[in-house]
Design an enzyme around this catalytic site. Sequence first.
Site, PDB file in Angstrom:
ATOM      1  N   ASN A  36      -2.216  25.648 -10.409  1.00 42.70           N
ATOM      2  CA  ASN A  36      -2.391  25.265  -9.002  1.00 42.70           C
ATOM      3  C   ASN A  36      -3.491  24.216  -8.820  1.00 42.70           C
ATOM      4  OD1 ASN A  36      -0.423  27.034  -7.966  1.00 42.70           O
ATOM      5  ND2 ASN A  36      -1.854  28.745  -8.058  1.00 42.70           N
ATOM      6  N   GLU A 164       2.598  30.817   6.512  1.00 41.24           N
ATOM      7  CA  GLU A 164       1.835  30.034   5.530  1.00 41.24           C
ATOM      8  C   GLU A 164       2.132  28.577   5.820  1.00 41.24           C
ATOM      9  OE1 GLU A 164       2.879  31.415   1.549  1.00 41.24           O
ATOM     10  OE2 GLU A 164       2.907  33.464   2.302  1.00 41.24           O
ATOM     11  N   ASP A 193      -1.995  31.064   6.958  1.00 35.25           N
ATOM     12  CA  ASP A 193      -2.551  31.076   5.603  1.00 35.25           C
ATOM     13  C   ASP A 193      -2.398  29.659   5.046  1.00 35.25           C
ATOM     14  OD1 ASP A 193      -2.780  31.155   2.831  1.00 35.25           O
ATOM     15  OD2 ASP A 193      -1.949  33.168   2.660  1.00 35.25           O
ATOM     16  N   HIS A 196      -2.075  26.925   0.184  1.00 38.33           N
ATOM     17  CA  HIS A 196      -1.543  25.805  -0.612  1.00 38.33           C
ATOM     18  C   HIS A 196      -1.667  24.462   0.095  1.00 38.33           C
ATOM     19  CE1 HIS A 196      -0.162  28.323  -3.865  1.00 38.33           C
ATOM     20  NE2 HIS A 196       0.095  29.219  -2.936  1.00 38.33           N
TER      21      HIS A 196
HETATM   22  C1  LIG Z   1      -0.016  31.983   0.216  1.00 41.08           C
HETATM   23  C2  LIG Z   1      -1.124  32.607  -0.566  1.00 41.08           C
HETATM   24  N1  LIG Z   1      -2.078  33.281   0.074  1.00 41.08           N
HETATM   25  C3  LIG Z   1      -3.099  33.861  -0.575  1.00 41.08           C
HETATM   26  C4  LIG Z   1      -3.188  33.781  -1.947  1.00 41.08           C
HETATM   27  C5  LIG Z   1      -4.312  34.455  -2.650  1.00 41.08           C
HETATM   28  O1  LIG Z   1      -5.341  33.562  -2.906  1.00 41.08           O
HETATM   29  P1  LIG Z   1      -6.340  33.817  -4.116  1.00 41.08           P
HETATM   30  O2  LIG Z   1      -5.643  33.354  -5.350  1.00 41.08           O
HETATM   31  O3  LIG Z   1      -7.554  33.047  -3.768  1.00 41.08           O
HETATM   32  O4  LIG Z   1      -6.607  35.299  -4.161  1.00 41.08           O
HETATM   33  C6  LIG Z   1      -2.230  33.077  -2.670  1.00 41.08           C
HETATM   34  C7  LIG Z   1      -2.318  32.978  -4.140  1.00 41.08           C
HETATM   35  O5  LIG Z   1      -1.421  32.726  -4.862  1.00 41.08           O
HETATM   36  C8  LIG Z   1      -1.158  32.473  -1.968  1.00 41.08           C
HETATM   37  O6  LIG Z   1      -0.194  31.813  -2.605  1.00 41.08           O
END
Ligand SMILES: Cc1ncc(COP(=O)(O)O)c(C=O)c1O
Length: 372
Positions: A36, A164, A193, A196
Amino acid sequence: MKLDDVLQQRLQVRAMQENLRALKSNDLALVDFSSNDYLGLARSATLHKLIQQQNLFFQNNGSTGSRLLTGNHALTEQVEKELAILFNTEAALLFNSGYSANLAVLSSLPKRGDTILYDDLSHASIKDGMRLSLATRLPFRHNDVSDVEKKISAAAGNVFVVVESVYSMDGDKSPLREITDLCHLNGAHLIVDEAHSTGCYGQGGNGLVCELKLHDQVPVRIYTFGKAMGIHGACVAGSRNLISYLVNFARPFIYTTAPDPHSVMAVKNSFLFLAQHSSLQQELQERILFFRSLTKKLEALLPSDSAIQSLVVPGNTNVKNAAERLNQCGLDVRPILSPTVATGTERLRIILHTYNTNSEIELLAQQLHALS
Ligand SMILES: Cc1ncc(COP(=O)(O)O)c(C=O)c1O
């Protein structure tokens, strides 16, 4: 039965379903099409040096406690103020990860009698957070505004809508403008969220909500730093009341050791670095356009204009074999198995980066065509 035997039986079921997982180290000889690290910040020697230099000022190795006890440091509060400015909000609150930030928000804001409307393709951290809440949970079809519209007007209590900005498995974007309007019309509270999109979009990497100038209409936003920002951690951004509420009621914030000063310094410096290297966002878009131009005929490639590109190869065994073939050609592409994604939508999740060269992307496109 001994615990080990119970566990072995369960693991055998997974093996029979072809989705038994095991940890494996990265093969650094392969070209990275799976991390990522969209903008290359995790591998940036300059950023690494910057963080190391700043860290010389700290004598504490750890934060020593929860933020509510001894873990609250002046640096943490200062960085939160800077993040609030960046994300155009009154306040921001740091978390150890996006997972815990989502758990905090979704377990504490919606209460019994409230309703959470969430996209079908929501990340596991959103789903786990909602399961800790006593609110009613209702999924809507992925990115389907009319389905949200149908459900929102019938929803009880305080209504929360969770999306998201860029979906982690399909790479497509939420119709944020339409969803924002719907929430506004129905008095619902939107939670976005930005895992990404942090870093990849918006001024200084402040994400899609800010880029679309919707920040005043999205009361709760989650930004993560482990992806394009190349480091670790996350924050929730919103009003002073929202942050004060989380400090008081969000168990994943209260009952954990606060981020250590080195991580907090890394957050500060990765955003500083990105501000000084703003052309990285454009470079990433160019790689994405180039990849899409070479793969127009791949019908199994999902529509996406983000760095996340997914080629559906149904079946756990099939997708694992496909990934293996790409690995043998020197390309690090990982298979995403069910149940992480729905059965029948198993896929190769391809991630494009600023540091992928045109010839690497050409080789990838050629090999993807050879699979079909
Ligand atoms: C949409 C989304 N939210 C939250 C997270 C979690 O984030 P972190 O990797 O910082 O725990 C991810 C991780 O893959 C994600 O894809």
